[in-house]
Design an enzyme around this catalytic site. Structure first.
Site, mmCIF file in Angstrom:
data_model
loop_
_atom_site.group_PDB
_atom_site.id
_atom_site.type_symbol
_atom_site.label_atom_id
_atom_site.label_comp_id
_atom_site.label_asym_id
_atom_site.label_seq_id
_atom_site.Cartn_x
_atom_site.Cartn_y
_atom_site.Cartn_z
ATOM 1 N N ILE A 243 -2.830 -14.359 -35.740
ATOM 2 C CA ILE A 243 -3.783 -15.458 -35.651
ATOM 3 C C ILE A 243 -3.049 -16.796 -35.703
ATOM 4 O O ILE A 243 -1.938 -16.882 -36.229
ATOM 5 C CB ILE A 243 -4.832 -15.350 -36.791
ATOM 6 C CG1 ILE A 243 -5.989 -16.330 -36.593
ATOM 7 C CG2 ILE A 243 -4.187 -15.486 -38.156
ATOM 8 C CD1 ILE A 243 -7.181 -16.089 -37.514
ATOM 9 N N CYS A 244 -3.676 -17.803 -35.145
ATOM 10 C CA CYS A 244 -3.219 -19.187 -35.199
ATOM 11 C C CYS A 244 -1.894 -19.349 -34.435
ATOM 12 O O CYS A 244 -1.831 -19.070 -33.253
ATOM 13 C CB CYS A 244 -3.145 -19.660 -36.651
ATOM 14 S SG CYS A 244 -3.085 -21.452 -36.844
ATOM 15 N N ALA A 245 -0.846 -19.768 -35.092
ATOM 16 C CA ALA A 245 0.446 -19.971 -34.432
ATOM 17 C C ALA A 245 1.188 -18.661 -34.184
ATOM 18 O O ALA A 245 2.032 -18.573 -33.288
ATOM 19 C CB ALA A 245 1.320 -20.896 -35.274
ATOM 20 N N TYR B 133 -3.697 -20.666 -31.621
ATOM 21 C CA TYR B 133 -4.155 -22.009 -31.949
ATOM 22 C C TYR B 133 -4.118 -22.859 -30.678
ATOM 23 O O TYR B 133 -3.131 -22.844 -29.947
ATOM 24 C CB TYR B 133 -3.269 -22.620 -33.036
ATOM 25 C CG TYR B 133 -3.831 -23.908 -33.564
ATOM 26 C CD1 TYR B 133 -4.838 -23.892 -34.516
ATOM 27 C CD2 TYR B 133 -3.383 -25.127 -33.079
ATOM 28 C CE1 TYR B 133 -5.385 -25.076 -34.988
ATOM 29 C CE2 TYR B 133 -3.918 -26.317 -33.548
ATOM 30 C CZ TYR B 133 -4.923 -26.283 -34.500
ATOM 31 O OH TYR B 133 -5.466 -27.456 -34.962
#
Length: 163
Positions: A59-61, A81
């Site tokens: 998730i995200c970066a 992200y």
């Protein structure tokens, strides 16, 4: 440590490297994702996970910084992200605010902090089924959306998991 949040591990990664996991899920945030990327032990664990066709989540970066860096997103649809610096690292970038979670083969990715609950429930759904995911969502007072995960067809399917 993103936003000053410190997380203490229950176990050193070197003590976990020989364990078989149904899922390895990577948190996002910077510079934490860079530290995950630079861990040779984690890299080897992810390669083993991929070779065994077992689930990997990020998730995200982390999808861009870790998975893409190690070639684990080649030929896969993914999200991360929504920063151009991250999105451009994804080979098949799904940049859509309406798609919080992307599942392709044995890899599930998500956009960021605001999609963390949906990402978590999508992981539960893939591991133990939609009934359990719906039960958990209900307990958290979260409305289930039919389109919370965008799944892409690939030749690989994750092995059965039990919790």
């Amino acid at each position: 440590m993103s936003r000053g949040v410190k997380i203490m591990a229950d176990e050193m990664i070197g003590n976990c490297k020989d364990i078989d996991y149904d899922l390895i899920a990577l948190p996002g945030g910077m510079p934490g994702a860079e530290r995950l990327r630079d861990s040779e032990t984690l890299k080897n664990m992810l390669i083993k996970q991929e070779a065994g066709n077992k689930m990997i989540g990020a998730i995200c970066a982390a999808p861009a910084v870790v998975l893409a860096h190690h070639g684990l997103l080649d030929e896969r649809n993914a999200t991360c992200y929504p920063s151009p610096a991250f999105m451009e690292k994804l080979p098949k970038n799904i940049d859509d605010d309406e798609v919080p979670v992307v599942y392709d083969g044995n890899v599930m990715t998500s956009r960021g902090p605001g999609t963390a609950l949906v990402f978590s429930l999508a992981l539960v759904e893939k591991l133990v089924g939609d009934v359990k995911a719906e039960q958990l969502a209900s307990l958290m007072l979260l409305d289930i959306r039919e389109d919370w995960t965008t799944e892409f067809t690939s030749d690989a399917a994750p092995a059965e998991a039990t919790i």
